[in-house]
Design an enzyme around this catalytic site. Sequence first.
Site, short mmCIF file in Angstrom:
data_model
loop_
_atom_site.label_atom_id
_atom_site.label_comp_id
_atom_site.label_asym_id
_atom_site.label_seq_id
_atom_site.Cartn_x
_atom_site.Cartn_y
_atom_site.Cartn_z
N ALA A 10 38.60 61.37 -19.51
CA ALA A 10 38.21 60.09 -20.11
C ALA A 10 36.93 59.56 -19.46
O ALA A 10 36.72 58.37 -19.35
CB ALA A 10 39.34 59.08 -19.96
N ARG A 88 24.41 74.11 -13.44
CA ARG A 88 25.77 74.06 -14.01
C ARG A 88 26.69 75.02 -13.24
O ARG A 88 27.86 74.79 -13.10
CB ARG A 88 25.74 74.42 -15.49
CG ARG A 88 25.00 73.39 -16.34
CD ARG A 88 25.09 73.72 -17.83
NE ARG A 88 24.39 72.73 -18.64
CZ ARG A 88 23.11 72.80 -19.00
NH1 ARG A 88 22.39 73.83 -18.62
NH2 ARG A 88 22.55 71.86 -19.73
N ASP A 148 22.36 72.21 -27.32
CA ASP A 148 21.04 72.80 -27.07
C ASP A 148 20.20 72.79 -28.34
O ASP A 148 18.98 72.56 -28.29
CB ASP A 148 21.20 74.24 -26.54
CG ASP A 148 21.82 74.27 -25.15
OD1 ASP A 148 21.60 73.30 -24.39
OD2 ASP A 148 22.53 75.23 -24.83
N ARG A 151 18.79 69.41 -28.84
CA ARG A 151 17.66 69.18 -27.91
C ARG A 151 16.41 69.93 -28.39
O ARG A 151 15.29 69.45 -28.25
CB ARG A 151 18.07 69.63 -26.50
CG ARG A 151 19.05 68.65 -25.89
CD ARG A 151 19.57 69.10 -24.55
NE ARG A 151 20.37 68.03 -23.94
CZ ARG A 151 21.33 68.22 -23.04
NH1 ARG A 151 21.61 69.45 -22.62
NH2 ARG A 151 21.98 67.20 -22.54
N HIS A 175 24.72 78.56 -22.35
CA HIS A 175 24.36 77.14 -22.24
C HIS A 175 23.81 76.91 -20.83
O HIS A 175 24.52 76.48 -19.93
CB HIS A 175 25.62 76.29 -22.48
CG HIS A 175 25.39 74.81 -22.39
ND1 HIS A 175 24.40 74.16 -23.08
CD2 HIS A 175 26.04 73.85 -21.67
CE1 HIS A 175 24.46 72.87 -22.79
NE2 HIS A 175 25.44 72.66 -21.95
N1 APR Z 1 42.92 66.39 -15.48
C1 APR Z 1 42.45 65.42 -16.29
N2 APR Z 1 41.29 64.78 -16.07
C2 APR Z 1 40.56 65.15 -15.01
C3 APR Z 1 41.00 66.16 -14.11
C4 APR Z 1 42.24 66.78 -14.38
N3 APR Z 1 42.75 67.76 -13.59
N4 APR Z 1 40.07 66.29 -13.13
C5 APR Z 1 39.09 65.41 -13.40
N5 APR Z 1 39.38 64.72 -14.52
C6 APR Z 1 38.62 63.66 -15.16
C7 APR Z 1 38.03 62.67 -14.17
O1 APR Z 1 39.00 61.77 -13.68
C8 APR Z 1 36.95 62.00 -15.00
O2 APR Z 1 37.43 60.82 -15.65
O3 APR Z 1 37.48 64.17 -15.85
C9 APR Z 1 36.61 63.05 -16.07
C10 APR Z 1 35.18 63.53 -15.99
O4 APR Z 1 34.36 62.48 -16.31
P1 APR Z 1 32.89 62.26 -15.69
O5 APR Z 1 32.97 62.41 -14.20
O6 APR Z 1 32.35 61.01 -16.27
O7 APR Z 1 32.10 63.56 -16.23
P2 APR Z 1 31.39 63.70 -17.64
O8 APR Z 1 30.00 63.23 -17.55
O9 APR Z 1 32.28 63.17 -18.71
O10 APR Z 1 31.32 65.30 -17.75
C11 APR Z 1 32.51 66.06 -17.88
O11 APR Z 1 31.48 67.70 -19.29
O12 APR Z 1 29.28 68.01 -19.94
C12 APR Z 1 30.28 68.41 -19.06
O13 APR Z 1 29.06 69.04 -17.05
C13 APR Z 1 29.93 68.09 -17.60
O14 APR Z 1 31.67 69.42 -16.66
C14 APR Z 1 31.28 68.09 -16.95
C15 APR Z 1 32.17 67.52 -18.06
#
Ligand code: APR
Length: 314
Positions: A10, A88, A148, A151, A175
């Site tokens: 989320a 990445r 991509d 972009r 990617h």
């Molecule tokens: N189960 C559920 N949720 C999880 C878990 C888990 N085991 N581990 C982490 N999370 C949740 C975190 O709590 C956080 O809310 O995943 C969410 C990641 O959100 P952000 O840190 O805001 O990252 P975001 O920018 O959404 O990117 C998520 O997508 O584009 C890719 O490189 C990016 O790998 C990254 C992913």
Amino acid sequence: MMPKVTIVGAGHVGATAASLLLMKDSADVVLVDIAENIAKGKALDLMQMRSNERFKSTICGSGDYADTAQSDIVVITAGVPRRPGMTREDLIGVNAAILQNVLTSALPASPDALYLIVTNPLDIMVNLAFELSGLPASRLMGMGGVLDSARFVHAIAQATEAEPQSIEAMVIGAHGQGMVPLVSRATVKGQPLANILVNPQEQIAAIVQATVDGGAAVVELLQTGSAFYAPASSIVVMIEALLDCRSDPLSVCARLEGEYGIDGVFLCVPTRLGPHGVEQIVEFDLAPNELGQLQRSAQAVKEQLDKCRLTLSL
Ligand code: APR
């Protein structure tokens, strides 16, 4: 009945994708996060938007996979995003563990769903998910190529001052640095890209560079995380293609089994999506240098995957 889409993670990407799905009335959404209250809080915030935006779709936040039962589509965005200076690939260890954890919980609740992986490094995560999940290749895919390609279109629009809607352009391959912007097929208002540029060689090199660096440029500006608006919109494009059975191919991270001379690896390639997931991998007639780049990209993903298996003892 509204389709049911679960989004795991989320955070920036997951919650933004959820908001777009709601605004477009595309699906009822379950937003799951290990930080349960973040998922619940964002879902409540989005539900409070319903009367303003007049959408009928609903969303609930949860930390319990029981709420995700019988989803049509499960999107996995859970993971750690890049920070400045990171590739990445730097995310492999931590995100592979998260992916395994999420799949273990999501699969029993929705054994028949289509699974869309978003967590980076995308190609590695989709290939790992295939090995960890036992899912048929047609029900597993990754989001990277649509982003991509968006972009690439933006870079072409900037260089030509054309409307993005008048541009057809696709990026395939990994990617990441190994992506392959299909310059030979790119068109603006139906005209080949090279024909409408003043200095084609120089300008095309700059467009390709801006495409490859598109994500890193956002990371550099944000400093605290990576891109999320365009990634979320790309997720929604794929979900709509899965639900509506679009006829035009999208660049989807899908499993190749001999197509383009590549076997046994997931990589972004032109793909038709539909209710059964990956309906068809489309073999474009590529320029020889682009085909070579795609095959090198596949080899690089395979090698990285081998290294990754050793490190993670899979
Ligand atoms: N189960 C559920 N949720 C999880 C878990 C888990 N085991 N581990 C982490 N999370 C949740 C975190 O709590 C956080 O809310 O995943 C969410 C990641 O959100 P952000 O840190 O805001 O990252 P975001 O920018 O959404 O990117 C998520 O997508 O584009 C890719 O490189 C990016 O790998 C990254 C992913």
